[in-house]
Design a protein around this motif. Structure first.
Motif, PDB file in Angstrom:
ATOM      1  N   LEU B 119       0.891  -1.160   0.000  1.00  0.00           N
ATOM      2  CA  LEU B 119       0.000   0.000   0.000  1.00  0.00           C
ATOM      3  C   LEU B 119       0.926   1.206   0.000  1.00  0.00           C
ATOM      4  O   LEU B 119       1.774   1.334   0.891  1.00  0.00           O
ATOM      5  CB  LEU B 119      -0.841  -0.036   1.281  1.00  0.00           C
ATOM      6  N   ALA B 121       1.962   5.083   0.461  1.00  0.00           N
ATOM      7  CA  ALA B 121       1.495   6.135   1.362  1.00  0.00           C
ATOM      8  C   ALA B 121       2.419   7.340   1.284  1.00  0.00           C
ATOM      9  O   ALA B 121       3.582   7.220   0.909  1.00  0.00           O
ATOM     10  CB  ALA B 121       1.444   5.606   2.784  1.00  0.00           C
ATOM     11  N   ASP B 138      -0.582   8.951   5.296  1.00  0.00           N
ATOM     12  CA  ASP B 138      -1.983   9.224   4.988  1.00  0.00           C
ATOM     13  C   ASP B 138      -2.831   7.976   4.752  1.00  0.00           C
ATOM     14  O   ASP B 138      -3.813   8.023   4.034  1.00  0.00           O
ATOM     15  CB  ASP B 138      -2.065  10.142   3.764  1.00  0.00           C
ATOM     16  N   LYS B 139      -2.442   6.875   5.350  1.00  0.00           N
ATOM     17  CA  LYS B 139      -3.264   5.661   5.238  1.00  0.00           C
ATOM     18  C   LYS B 139      -3.562   5.139   6.652  1.00  0.00           C
ATOM     19  O   LYS B 139      -2.706   5.225   7.533  1.00  0.00           O
ATOM     20  CB  LYS B 139      -2.522   4.571   4.449  1.00  0.00           C
ATOM     21  N   GLN B 143      -8.006   1.761   5.169  1.00  0.00           N
ATOM     22  CA  GLN B 143      -7.308   1.205   3.994  1.00  0.00           C
ATOM     23  C   GLN B 143      -6.619  -0.122   4.354  1.00  0.00           C
ATOM     24  O   GLN B 143      -5.644  -0.510   3.725  1.00  0.00           O
ATOM     25  CB  GLN B 143      -6.263   2.191   3.466  1.00  0.00           C
ATOM     26  N   SER B 168      -5.225   7.834   9.023  1.00  0.00           N
ATOM     27  CA  SER B 168      -3.776   8.057   9.073  1.00  0.00           C
ATOM     28  C   SER B 168      -3.168   7.104  10.090  1.00  0.00           C
ATOM     29  O   SER B 168      -3.893   6.514  10.898  1.00  0.00           O
ATOM     30  CB  SER B 168      -3.477   9.507   9.471  1.00  0.00           C
ATOM     31  N   THR B 273       1.143  -4.699   3.949  1.00  0.00           N
ATOM     32  CA  THR B 273      -0.038  -5.064   4.731  1.00  0.00           C
ATOM     33  C   THR B 273      -0.185  -6.580   4.881  1.00  0.00           C
ATOM     34  O   THR B 273      -0.907  -7.054   5.743  1.00  0.00           O
ATOM     35  CB  THR B 273      -1.320  -4.500   4.083  1.00  0.00           C
TER      36      THR B 273
END
Lengths: 173, 307
Positions: B119, B121, B138-139, B143, B168, B273
């Motif tokens: 992911l 970011a 910003d994740k 998410q 966040s 992730t």
């Protein structure tokens, strides 16, 4: 009467906006250059200058708000900087009422002392009591550059807030 | 002066102190999660910080054009020379293709690690009070970012997610004293524990402790994650050995590690992730990164993930 109340509201909204802008400036990556690896504590300068011009109650209020913003991005437990900043705002307000004159020198002294207090408490609770290696480095390698950098930027905040306070206060009269 | 204790501000300070201490105790009890107040606040501040990071990045790259004009000019001349050399050379198309694939394998983490779920970011905020360069990206949990997910750049490991909010999350870097990561020398497989150190972190370096006195670790060796504990994937590049020194307190050695990733200046990162073996913590075995006070929580966390 309504006009006066409106101007008072505008003043506090302006201060609140200034605080949010300073918070963004302080935390945006790559925006403010480092001095010896450290960034200035702009929110401390802000809280002190508000306390100087608006008194201890405003110092406490904006100290709490600025500290809460710092806690949003800080790695310490939430509330840590809120508490410290509240005390910094209160102490600055009280000092100007009872001990010091309201001028640039006082603002620089109080801002520098505020930065020292904040950094010292951070050092005490995050490193010293855990006996972390290299802990003395924090005193001269982190706190000192922070104090110098913050002191150098204090006049900007002082004159800006002075003109803001004078302008908006005169509007209320 | 006596009036200080009778004043309105003093009463506010006392009342606020009690409330703030209450909030601090509550926050400490829910370590790893943002409290409700902070979550609401981050909903408001995250988009603003995202925008300011974007503007800052734009301004930075614009001004860098002028700052680096001499070096760009020199680099341009060098590149022109190289282009002439390349044009002069006759290179077989298949060779270029193979070379291209090889470079893609090295540089493209996704190609090299097909089991990773990435992911991307953006760093939206850096904690100026923290000397270990903690930052906000910003994740968040919306998410699918989870607590202790590894955070990397194309160059290597940056840190791990230490607090998750809805939009966040906070990343604790490998330079922090709060992290301790199982790491091995890629060449010799000598193992140690990578952690931050106050003085070293100011230079952007980390410390690899508990190396055996007779280990073969040498300056320039590449240090990678051991994979034990299931928090970080195995063989993730951390950095290279700068110096090896004897520990003052015991007979072991420690190495100063220069991280490959630009931890202090990175603006774009990847969160892993999911990866093969994530959360595979053996009962009784210490998790890779946890500071002692949170190890219990982590084991249960990772075990439940494994389930």
């Amino acid at each position: 009467m309504r006009a006066i109340l409106k101007n008072i509201k505008i003043k506090w909204v302006a201060y609140a906006l200034e605080m949010v802008i300073i918070f963004i400036l302080q935390n945006t990556p790559g925006l403010i250059p480092s001095f010896l690896g450290q960034k200035p504590m702009l929110l401390v300068i802000f809280a002190v200058s508000i306390a100087i011009f608006e008194g201890d109650v405003a110092g406490v209020s904006f100290g709490i708000a600025a500290g809460a913003l710092m806690d949003l991005t800080a790695s310490s437990v939430f509330g840590f900087y809120t508490l410290i900043m509240m005390l910094v705002g209160y102490a600055a307000g009280i000092c100007v009422i009872y001990l010091m004159r309201n001028n640039l020198v006082s603002c620089i002294v109080l801002s520098t002392a505020g930065v020292f207090f904040l950094s010292f408490v951070q050092w005490l609770f995050e490193f010293a009591i855990w006996g972390d290696a290299g802990t003395w480095y924090f005193l001269y390698g982190v706190i000192l550059p922070r104090m110098i950098y913050s002191a150098a930027l204090t006049p900007v905040a002082y004159y800006f807030n002075r003109s803001l306070a004078a302008h908006l206060s005169s509007d209320t009269e | 002066m006596k009036d200080i204790f009778k004043g309105r501000s003093f009463k506010i300070v006392i009342a606020s102190t009690i409330i703030i201490i209450g909030i601090m105790m509550y926050s400490a009890s829910v370590s790893g999660e943002q409290n409700a107040l902070a979550s609401i606040a981050t909903f408001i501040t995250t988009p603003i910080q995202k925008l300011s990071a974007l503007i800052s990045g734009g301004i930075g790259s614009f001004t860098n054009q002028f700052e680096d004009v001499d070096s760009i000019k020199a680099e341009n001349e060098l590149l022109e020379k190289k282009v002439r050399e390349l044009i002069a050379q006759t290179v077989d198309y298949d060779d270029i293709k193979q070379e291209n694939e090889r470079l893609r394998e090295i540089l493209g983490l996704k190609e090299a690690n097909p089991d990773y779920a990435f992911l991307d970011a953006t760093v939206i905020s850096r904690d100026t009070t923290d000397v270990f360069h903690t930052f906000i990206i910003d994740k968040g949990s919306l998410q699918d970012v989870s607590l202790y997910d590894p955070v990397i750049t194309q160059d290597g490991l940056v840190g791990y997610v230490s607090q998750v909010g809805p939009v966040s999350c906070k990343v604790t870097t490998i330079l922090s004293t709060a992290s301790s990561i199982g790491a091995v020398d890629r060449r010799t497989r000598d193992g140690g524990v990578l952690s931050g150190n106050l003085e070293m972190s100011s230079l952007g370096n980390a410390k690899l402790s508990y190396l055996a006195r007779d280990c073969d670790v040498a300056v320039g060796d590449i240090i990678v994650t051991s994979g034990l504990g299931g928090i970080f994937p195995k063989n993730l590049v951390i950095g290279e050995v700068l110096e090896i020194k004897p520990e003052a307190q015991d007979i072991s050695l420690y190495a100063i590690i220069k991280p490959r990733a630009d931890i202090v200046g990175c603006t774009e990162v990847y969160i892993i992730t999911n990866f093969e073996g994530q959360g595979a913590v053996v009962d009784g075995e210490l998790a890779d990164i946890m500071p002692p006070q949170t190890q219990g929580d982590t084991s249960s966390d990772t075990e439940s993930t494994a389930e």
